[in-house]
Design a protein around this motif. Structure first.
Motif, PDB file in Angstrom:
ATOM      1  N   CYS A   1       0.811  -1.222   0.000  1.00 54.54           N
ATOM      2  CA  CYS A   1       0.000   0.000   0.000  1.00 54.54           C
ATOM      3  C   CYS A   1       0.844   1.271   0.000  1.00 54.54           C
ATOM      4  O   CYS A   1       0.406   2.308  -0.469  1.00 54.54           O
ATOM      5  CB  CYS A   1      -0.959  -0.013   1.197  1.00 54.54           C
ATOM      6  SG  CYS A   1      -0.177   0.367   2.780  1.00 54.54           S
ATOM      7  N   GLY A   2       2.038   1.206   0.578  1.00 54.39           N
ATOM      8  CA  GLY A   2       2.912   2.379   0.591  1.00 54.39           C
ATOM      9  C   GLY A   2       2.678   3.341   1.737  1.00 54.39           C
ATOM     10  O   GLY A   2       3.468   4.269   1.936  1.00 54.39           O
ATOM     11  N   VAL A   3       1.597   3.148   2.505  1.00 57.23           N
ATOM     12  CA  VAL A   3       1.289   4.122   3.558  1.00 57.23           C
ATOM     13  C   VAL A   3       1.188   3.524   4.964  1.00 57.23           C
ATOM     14  O   VAL A   3       1.223   4.258   5.948  1.00 57.23           O
ATOM     15  CB  VAL A   3      -0.013   4.906   3.245  1.00 57.23           C
ATOM     16  CG1 VAL A   3       0.185   5.776   2.021  1.00 57.23           C
ATOM     17  CG2 VAL A   3      -1.195   3.968   3.059  1.00 57.23           C
ATOM     18  N   CYS A   4       1.084   2.208   5.105  1.00 52.83           N
ATOM     19  CA  CYS A   4       0.931   1.631   6.447  1.00 52.83           C
ATOM     20  C   CYS A   4       2.252   1.708   7.219  1.00 52.83           C
ATOM     21  O   CYS A   4       3.289   2.046   6.652  1.00 52.83           O
ATOM     22  CB  CYS A   4       0.434   0.184   6.363  1.00 52.83           C
ATOM     23  SG  CYS A   4       1.690  -1.012   5.844  1.00 52.83           S
TER      24      CYS A   4
ATOM     25  N   CYS B   1       5.057  -0.435   5.583  1.00 50.03           N
ATOM     26  CA  CYS B   1       5.574   0.159   4.341  1.00 50.03           C
ATOM     27  C   CYS B   1       6.469   1.351   4.667  1.00 50.03           C
ATOM     28  O   CYS B   1       7.542   1.519   4.086  1.00 50.03           O
ATOM     29  CB  CYS B   1       4.424   0.605   3.432  1.00 50.03           C
ATOM     30  SG  CYS B   1       3.623  -0.760   2.574  1.00 50.03           S
TER      31      CYS B   1
ATOM     32  N   CYS C   1       3.421  -5.454   4.758  1.00 52.12           N
ATOM     33  CA  CYS C   1       2.317  -4.497   4.544  1.00 52.12           C
ATOM     34  C   CYS C   1       0.976  -5.107   4.967  1.00 52.12           C
ATOM     35  O   CYS C   1       0.702  -6.277   4.695  1.00 52.12           O
ATOM     36  CB  CYS C   1       2.262  -4.116   3.061  1.00 52.12           C
ATOM     37  SG  CYS C   1       0.848  -3.088   2.629  1.00 52.12           S
ATOM     38  N   VAL C   2       0.144  -4.312   5.633  1.00 50.92           N
ATOM     39  CA  VAL C   2      -1.162  -4.826   6.076  1.00 50.92           C
ATOM     40  C   VAL C   2      -2.053  -5.177   4.884  1.00 50.92           C
ATOM     41  O   VAL C   2      -3.012  -5.924   5.023  1.00 50.92           O
ATOM     42  CB  VAL C   2      -1.893  -3.819   7.008  1.00 50.92           C
ATOM     43  CG1 VAL C   2      -1.118  -3.644   8.302  1.00 50.92           C
ATOM     44  CG2 VAL C   2      -2.103  -2.477   6.325  1.00 50.92           C
TER      45      VAL C   2
HETATM   46 ZN   LIG Z   1       1.546  -1.052   3.523  1.00 51.52          ZN
END
Ligand SMILES: [Zn+2]
Length: 346
Positions: free
Chosen positions: A93-96, A99, A107-108
């Motif tokens: 996702c790039g934001v959790c 990440c 990553c979740v």
């Molecule tokens: Zn993530």
């Protein structure tokens, strides 16, 4: 366009060569005209678990692939139309929090091509731009498609998790499988001793050609006992076990005091008997590992490129014969990677 798609949960009859719609790209995605794609055990898992994965059918399978960039989204800066690329099959996702800590395979919302979005077994497939990397010089399309998933998995297990060191001895279970074979190739390229097991003497011979220092047929020999003999009763420093099942207790029994076991799969069963007394008394470490993060992918790619380590290709089928390729993997006949050639593969 033509694709190998899964038409429902079930057996090989659910793997079909058929027409599906060519995918559209989002602004940060890349459309790739496939030249070669490669099978993984994951593809069988997806077919067997299609309902719980809640995938729409027909679902295009496939995690690994390589080809030519055919179209780029408006916000893509990383590649251009015409570039020869391979892909990192991991999606994040790039934001959790994971990440952000650089641990994309934790990553979740971690997923893999062909598992959480349409896969690579088609004339065209799409990926986020950060998943695209140039094909190393001297690699054929088949080689470029075959190594990313298994070499990334092997790299994280050996380098980041087990943290292998000079002089160590490694036991690799179930040689012939894609990950196990990649582990053997990396261990030998790094210069450590490797012992391998299989129930198939032909596969053991092939492993010797790849540099295995000793081979054990686990059907006719007790591999834990053999390892004690081979290591002057000491045991190996690291076991790479992607098998699980009945082998697991023997894997633990093969380790030196303070040894490390790394697991990335359980093809023989995910709930094996274990031996807690051995784990605490011998102070063993057990590491779980899945795929790898972006840094590990870059390191692995650099190693493969500079050392010229190429994946072992078992067999290449045309895309139209995808079901035959699935059958070969399911029967465990392969040594190395099974690849599908797409188009004329040129
Ligand atoms: Zn993530």
């Amino acid at each position: 366009m033509k694709a190998i798609a899964i038409t429902g949960q079930g057996g090989l009859d659910k793997v079909q060569y058929m027409d599906v719609e060519r995918p559209q790209i989002a602004p940060r995605e890349v459309l790739i005209e496939a030249r070669a794609v490669a099978l993984n055990h994951l593809d069988i898992f997806v077919r067997n678990n299609l309902d719980s994965l809640k995938l729409a059918t027909p679902h295009v399978a496939g995690a690994d692939g390589a080809g030519v960039v055919a179209e780029v989204g408006a916000e893509v800066s990383r590649v251009q139309v015409g570039d020869r690329v391979l892909i990192n099959p991991g999606l994040h996702c790039g934001v959790c929090e994971f990440c952000q800590a650089g641990e994309q395979s934790l990553c979740v919302r971690f997923g893999i091509m062909g598992e959480t979005r349409p896969g690579t077994f088609a004339e065209y497939f799409t990926v986020p731009q950060e998943n695209v990397h140039p094909v190393p010089e001297g690699f054929s399309w088949e080689e470029a498609a075959a190594f990313p998933l298994v070499f990334l998995t092997a790299w994280r297990m050996l380098i980041s998790k087990a943290a292998i060191k000079p002089g160590e001895e490694i036991l690799i279970l179930g040689i012939g499988g894609g990950v196990a074979t990649a582990v053997l190739q990396l261990v030998k390229a790094i210069g450590l001793r490797a012992f391998v097991t299989s129930s198939n003497d032909e596969k053991l011979q092939q492993a010797q050609k790849l540099g295995a220092d000793a081979v054990i047929n686990y059907k006719t020999q007790d591999f834990a006992r053999e390892i004690r003999t081979l290591t002057n009763r000491r045991g190996v420093d690291v076991v790479v076990d992607s098998v699980g099942g009945d082998s697991y207790a023997k894997s633990l029994a093969s380790l030196v005091k303070g040894g490390r076991l790394v697991t990335c799969g359980a093809t023989a069963g995910p709930r094996p008997q274990t031996d807690l007394a051995r784990i605490f008394w011998n102070q063993l470490s057990v590491f779980g590992s899945t795929m790898g993060n972006l840094r590990e992918f870059a390191e692995m790619l650099n190693f493969v490129r500079t050392r010229g380590v190429k994946p072992v290709i078992d067999q290449v089928f045309p895309l139209a014969e995808g079901a035959t390729a699935f059958a070969r993997m399911e029967e465990g006949k392969q040594f190395g990677k099974i690849v599908l050639k797409v188009g004329n593969g040129a």
